[in-house]
Design an enzyme around this catalytic site. Structure first.
Site, PDB file in Angstrom:
ATOM      1  N   GLY A 283       0.783   1.567  13.471  1.00 38.24           N
ATOM      2  CA  GLY A 283       2.038   0.965  12.776  1.00 38.24           C
ATOM      3  C   GLY A 283       3.322   2.496  12.086  1.00 38.24           C
ATOM      4  O   GLY A 283       2.637   2.963  11.399  1.00 38.24           O
TER       5      GLY A 283
ATOM      6  N   GLY B 179       4.549   2.136  10.204  1.00 33.44           N
ATOM      7  CA  GLY B 179       5.845   1.258   8.987  1.00 33.44           C
ATOM      8  C   GLY B 179       5.876   2.878   8.351  1.00 33.44           C
ATOM      9  O   GLY B 179       6.041   3.839   8.170  1.00 33.44           O
ATOM     10  N   PHE B 180       6.315   2.412   6.449  1.00 35.28           N
ATOM     11  CA  PHE B 180       5.997   3.626   5.743  1.00 35.28           C
ATOM     12  C   PHE B 180       4.825   4.400   5.288  1.00 35.28           C
ATOM     13  O   PHE B 180       5.467   5.444   5.778  1.00 35.28           O
ATOM     14  CB  PHE B 180       6.715   3.384   4.362  1.00 35.28           C
TER      15      PHE B 180
ATOM     16  N   GLU C 232      16.067 -11.066  -5.486  1.00 34.88           N
ATOM     17  CA  GLU C 232      17.459 -10.048  -4.350  1.00 34.88           C
ATOM     18  C   GLU C 232      18.290 -11.196  -4.085  1.00 34.88           C
ATOM     19  O   GLU C 232      19.438 -11.355  -3.588  1.00 34.88           O
ATOM     20  CB  GLU C 232      16.835  -9.677  -4.228  1.00 34.88           C
TER      21      GLU C 232
ATOM     22  N   ALA D 215       6.388   0.578  -0.597  1.00 36.99           N
ATOM     23  CA  ALA D 215       6.974   2.119  -0.021  1.00 36.99           C
ATOM     24  C   ALA D 215       5.749   3.107  -0.558  1.00 36.99           C
ATOM     25  O   ALA D 215       5.499   3.532  -0.089  1.00 36.99           O
ATOM     26  CB  ALA D 215       8.241   2.093   0.175  1.00 36.99           C
TER      27      ALA D 215
HETATM   28  C1  LIG Z   1      11.699  -8.038   1.605  1.00 32.78           C
HETATM   29  C2  LIG Z   1      11.098  -6.990   1.210  1.00 32.78           C
HETATM   30  C3  LIG Z   1      11.239  -6.076  -0.092  1.00 32.78           C
HETATM   31  C4  LIG Z   1      10.190  -4.740  -0.204  1.00 32.78           C
HETATM   32  N1  LIG Z   1      11.354  -3.979  -1.656  1.00 32.78           N
HETATM   33  C5  LIG Z   1      10.736  -3.416  -1.277  1.00 32.78           C
HETATM   34  C6  LIG Z   1      11.291  -1.916  -2.370  1.00 32.78           C
HETATM   35  O1  LIG Z   1      12.393  -2.085  -2.865  1.00 32.78           O
HETATM   36  N2  LIG Z   1      10.292  -0.978  -3.194  1.00 32.78           N
HETATM   37  C7  LIG Z   1       9.466  -0.775  -2.637  1.00 32.78           C
HETATM   38  O2  LIG Z   1       8.395   0.087  -2.535  1.00 32.78           O
HETATM   39  N3  LIG Z   1       8.414  -1.693  -1.563  1.00 32.78           N
HETATM   40  C8  LIG Z   1       9.421  -2.411  -0.389  1.00 32.78           C
HETATM   41  N4  LIG Z   1       8.879  -3.289  -0.241  1.00 32.78           N
HETATM   42  C9  LIG Z   1       7.186  -3.549   0.086  1.00 32.78           C
HETATM   43  C10 LIG Z   1       6.961  -2.085   1.345  1.00 32.78           C
HETATM   44  O3  LIG Z   1       7.703  -2.517   2.179  1.00 32.78           O
HETATM   45  C11 LIG Z   1       6.123  -2.360   1.326  1.00 32.78           C
HETATM   46  O4  LIG Z   1       5.271  -1.617   0.745  1.00 32.78           O
HETATM   47  C12 LIG Z   1       5.694  -0.912   2.656  1.00 32.78           C
HETATM   48  O5  LIG Z   1       6.494  -1.825   3.560  1.00 32.78           O
HETATM   49  C13 LIG Z   1       4.700  -1.356   3.281  1.00 32.78           C
HETATM   50  O6  LIG Z   1       4.063   0.176   3.885  1.00 32.78           O
HETATM   51  P1  LIG Z   1       2.555  -0.179   5.395  1.00 32.78           P
HETATM   52  O7  LIG Z   1       3.179   1.074   6.106  1.00 32.78           O
HETATM   53  O8  LIG Z   1       1.636  -0.782   5.191  1.00 32.78           O
HETATM   54  O9  LIG Z   1       3.508  -1.840   6.066  1.00 32.78           O
HETATM   55  P2  LIG Z   1       4.940  -1.562   7.144  1.00 32.78           P
HETATM   56  O10 LIG Z   1       5.691  -0.779   6.151  1.00 32.78           O
HETATM   57  O11 LIG Z   1       5.411  -3.187   7.132  1.00 32.78           O
HETATM   58  O12 LIG Z   1       4.174  -1.744   8.499  1.00 32.78           O
HETATM   59  C14 LIG Z   1       3.440  -1.907   9.033  1.00 32.78           C
HETATM   60  C15 LIG Z   1       4.102  -1.797  10.481  1.00 32.78           C
HETATM   61  O13 LIG Z   1       2.655  -2.157  11.186  1.00 32.78           O
HETATM   62  C16 LIG Z   1       2.887  -2.688  12.707  1.00 32.78           C
HETATM   63  N5  LIG Z   1       2.414  -3.860  12.820  1.00 32.78           N
HETATM   64  C17 LIG Z   1       1.450  -4.675  12.111  1.00 32.78           C
HETATM   65  N6  LIG Z   1       0.585  -4.830  13.061  1.00 32.78           N
HETATM   66  C18 LIG Z   1       0.942  -3.740  14.767  1.00 32.78           C
HETATM   67  C19 LIG Z   1      -0.271  -4.289  15.568  1.00 32.78           C
HETATM   68  N7  LIG Z   1      -1.355  -5.592  15.951  1.00 32.78           N
HETATM   69  N8  LIG Z   1      -0.097  -3.406  16.851  1.00 32.78           N
HETATM   70  C20 LIG Z   1       0.436  -2.636  16.316  1.00 32.78           C
HETATM   71  N9  LIG Z   1       1.882  -2.553  15.041  1.00 32.78           N
HETATM   72  C21 LIG Z   1       0.954  -3.411  14.503  1.00 32.78           C
HETATM   73  C22 LIG Z   1       4.471  -3.017  12.405  1.00 32.78           C
HETATM   74  O14 LIG Z   1       5.306  -3.483  13.296  1.00 32.78           O
HETATM   75  C23 LIG Z   1       5.767  -2.858  11.087  1.00 32.78           C
HETATM   76  O15 LIG Z   1       5.936  -1.673  11.678  1.00 32.78           O
HETATM   77  C24 LIG Z   1      10.011  -4.977   0.090  1.00 32.78           C
HETATM   78  C25 LIG Z   1       8.536  -5.666   0.914  1.00 32.78           C
HETATM   79  C26 LIG Z   1      10.028  -6.308   1.684  1.00 32.78           C
HETATM   80  C27 LIG Z   1       9.215  -7.342   3.086  1.00 32.78           C
END
Ligand SMILES: Cc1cc2nc3c(=O)[nH]c(=O)nc-3n(C[C@H](O)[C@H](O)[C@H](O)COP(=O)(O)OP(=O)(O)OC[C@H]3O[C@@H](n4cnc5c(N)ncnc54)[C@H](O)[C@@H]3O)c2cc1C
Length: 430
Positions: free
Chosen positions: A13, A15-16, A172, A325
């Site tokens: 992943g 993501g953040f 939003e 995030a």
């Molecule tokens: C619409 C929306 C608005 C938001 N607004 C805010 C905000 O204003 N402020 C805030 O702080 N937070 C906000 N959030 C929450 C924030 O985006 C999440 O808490 C954050 O993205 C979590 O980070 P993460 O690394 O856990 O997952 P993510 O950022 O979701 O990253 C997960 C990654 O894993 C990858 N992945 C998943 N499964 C697999 C797999 N099986 N194999 C390979 N790759 C995989 C995905 O492609 C993705 O790139 C918002 C979320 C959404 C959906």
């Protein structure tokens, strides 16, 4: 070229959480492999602006390769993790295998339809670029279909938008929809008056923005009403199909004819979480998050960390941290440091979240923000929201592009990314 180090850190992943972990390891003597099923990092907090035509997908996404291109010990692989051979320390991909010494699972979350997975086809959620462009297609196709509709009742249904869930995403979305209908679109259509569009924000709980202070809920509800959004609190959605939703308030049910329902309610852990839990005998909580210890590691497998939206840190009885995030990013930094500490035969104190505060925007010069006991609403909160979100975008180029689009939008109310693209999965001319 990727530097060669004995210790292999594999991160699932980008993501953040995952990206932050990789960046925190940039000077470390380990080999880092960042695997993602997408080739880009997505800034989810601005997805609603793609869904409502204010920004284009590329404005809020950055190629993972470019983000770590100067990081010699890191490689990026495009691939989907599907399972784990925990005893052999092998991550299974859909099309291969990856050995690891340390595994960091940061796969995020998906929508949750509270036991009604069939609602997803009628009410898209907002997690991916495809989700956002699907919402965008449905929203703007509904206005187009309304312009051609002869029947009054059908036209009214096409101009009725129901947003489910009044957390930050729902608020939003509803605010941006209202601004589109009242300010951006009116002079562009000849037959319909887009300002008459009905926007309903439905919330099962007793107030909007439940994660914020009560006074912010009151301010946000008033601001939404000012934009022309009808807020229904303590109201549950009990049925959704292509042409309507059924709402329940107490014992009363109401059928709302609508062509567009948008889902901003529950989330649950990404599907890979289940496979990881099965392979390691880890527990999953009710939201499908993997239960890990205070060090973010799976108790039976200390070499496997789970962070971000997919993690429930501190044991099943600890209250879950918010799915935001900053939690994911701080955990990414923490597990990177802990990995290096362990390699140096040291340990670290448990993970502790430092809450930088939260904010949500409702519309132009309308936002709420709170940092500890410090609360702000209105124009100042909105400016703070703009600044924080702009600075949080990972690339300077994106910051500049978004700033320009926001400036133009502020001056003209125009939203130029209102493209109806992709497959029309759902008829909107019903
Ligand atoms: C619409 C929306 C608005 C938001 N607004 C805010 C905000 O204003 N402020 C805030 O702080 N937070 C906000 N959030 C929450 C924030 O985006 C999440 O808490 C954050 O993205 C979590 O980070 P993460 O690394 O856990 O997952 P993510 O950022 O979701 O990253 C997960 C990654 O894993 C990858 N992945 C998943 N499964 C697999 C797999 N099986 N194999 C390979 N790759 C995989 C995905 O492609 C993705 O790139 C918002 C979320 C959404 C959906």
């Amino acid at each position: 070229m990727t530097g060669l180090h004995a210790h292999q850190v594999v991160i699932v992943g980008g993501g953040f959480g995952g990206l932050q972990a990789a960046l925190a390891l940039r000077h470390a003597e380990v080999s880092v492999t960042l695997v993602d099923q997408r080739n880009f990092h997505l800034f989810q907090p601005l997805l609603y602006q793609v869904a409502t035509g204010a920004l284009s997908p590329a404005n809020i996404a950055s190629p993972l390769r470019s983000l770590v291109k100067r990081q010699a010990n890191t490689r990026v692989l495009l691939g989907k993790a599907v399972g784990l051979d925990a005893p052999r320390k092998i991550l299974r991909l859909a099309d291969g295998e990856l050995p690891y010494d340390t595994l960091i699972v940061a796969a995020g979350a998906r929508h949750h339809y509270f036991g009604h997975p069939e609602w997803e086809a009628h009410a898209p959620g907002l997690k991916t670029i495809e989700d956002a462009t699907s919402m965008r297609r449905r929203i703007f196709a509904a206005f187009e279909a309304a312009e051609r509709e002869e029947d009054d009742a059908k036209r009214a249904a096409l101009l009725t938008f129901v947003v489910v869930g009044a957390g930050p995403t729902g608020v939003e979305l509803a605010g941006a929809l209202a601004e589109n209908a009242r300010h951006t679109l009116p002079r562009e259509f000849r037959r319909i008056d887009t300002a008459t569009a009905r926007i309903l924000l439905v919330e099962a709980g007793p107030r909007v923005l439940a994660g914020f202070a009560e006074e912010h809920s009151v301010n946000a509800a008033a601001a939404l009403a000012g934009l022309g959004v009808t807020v229904r609190i303590s109201t549950a959605v009990v049925k959704i199909d292509d042409h309507s939703v059924v709402l329940r308030h107490g014992t009363e049910e109401e059928l709302i004819a609508t062509g567009t329902v948008l889902w901003g309610a529950g989330v649950q852990g990404a599907p890979i979480g289940k496979a990881v839990a099965e392979a390691t005998a880890a527990a999953l909580d009710r939201a499908g998050r993997i239960v890990v210890g205070v060090d973010c590691a799976i108790p039976t497998h200390p070499e496997i960390f789970v962070i971000g939206d997919l993690a429930h840190v501190g044991g099943i009885d600890a209250p879950p941290l918010p799915g935001v995030a900053p939690v994911a990013m701080q955990q990414g930094t923490y597990v990177a440091k802990l990995t290096l500490a362990r390699l140096a035969q040291r340990t670290l104190p448990p993970f502790r979240y430092r809450d930088p505060g939260s904010m949500a925007t409702i519309g132009r010069r309308l936002a709420v923000a709170q940092v500890g006991r410090w609360k702000l609403s209105g124009t100042l909160a909105w400016l703070a929201w703009l600044f924080v979100h702009l600075m949080a975008l990972v690339r300077f180029e994106n910051r500049l592009l978004v700033l320009m689009q926001w400036g133009w939008h502020y001056l003209t109310w125009n939203r130029n990314a209102r493209l109806i693209t992709g497959r029309d999965e759902k008829p909107t001319d019903s």
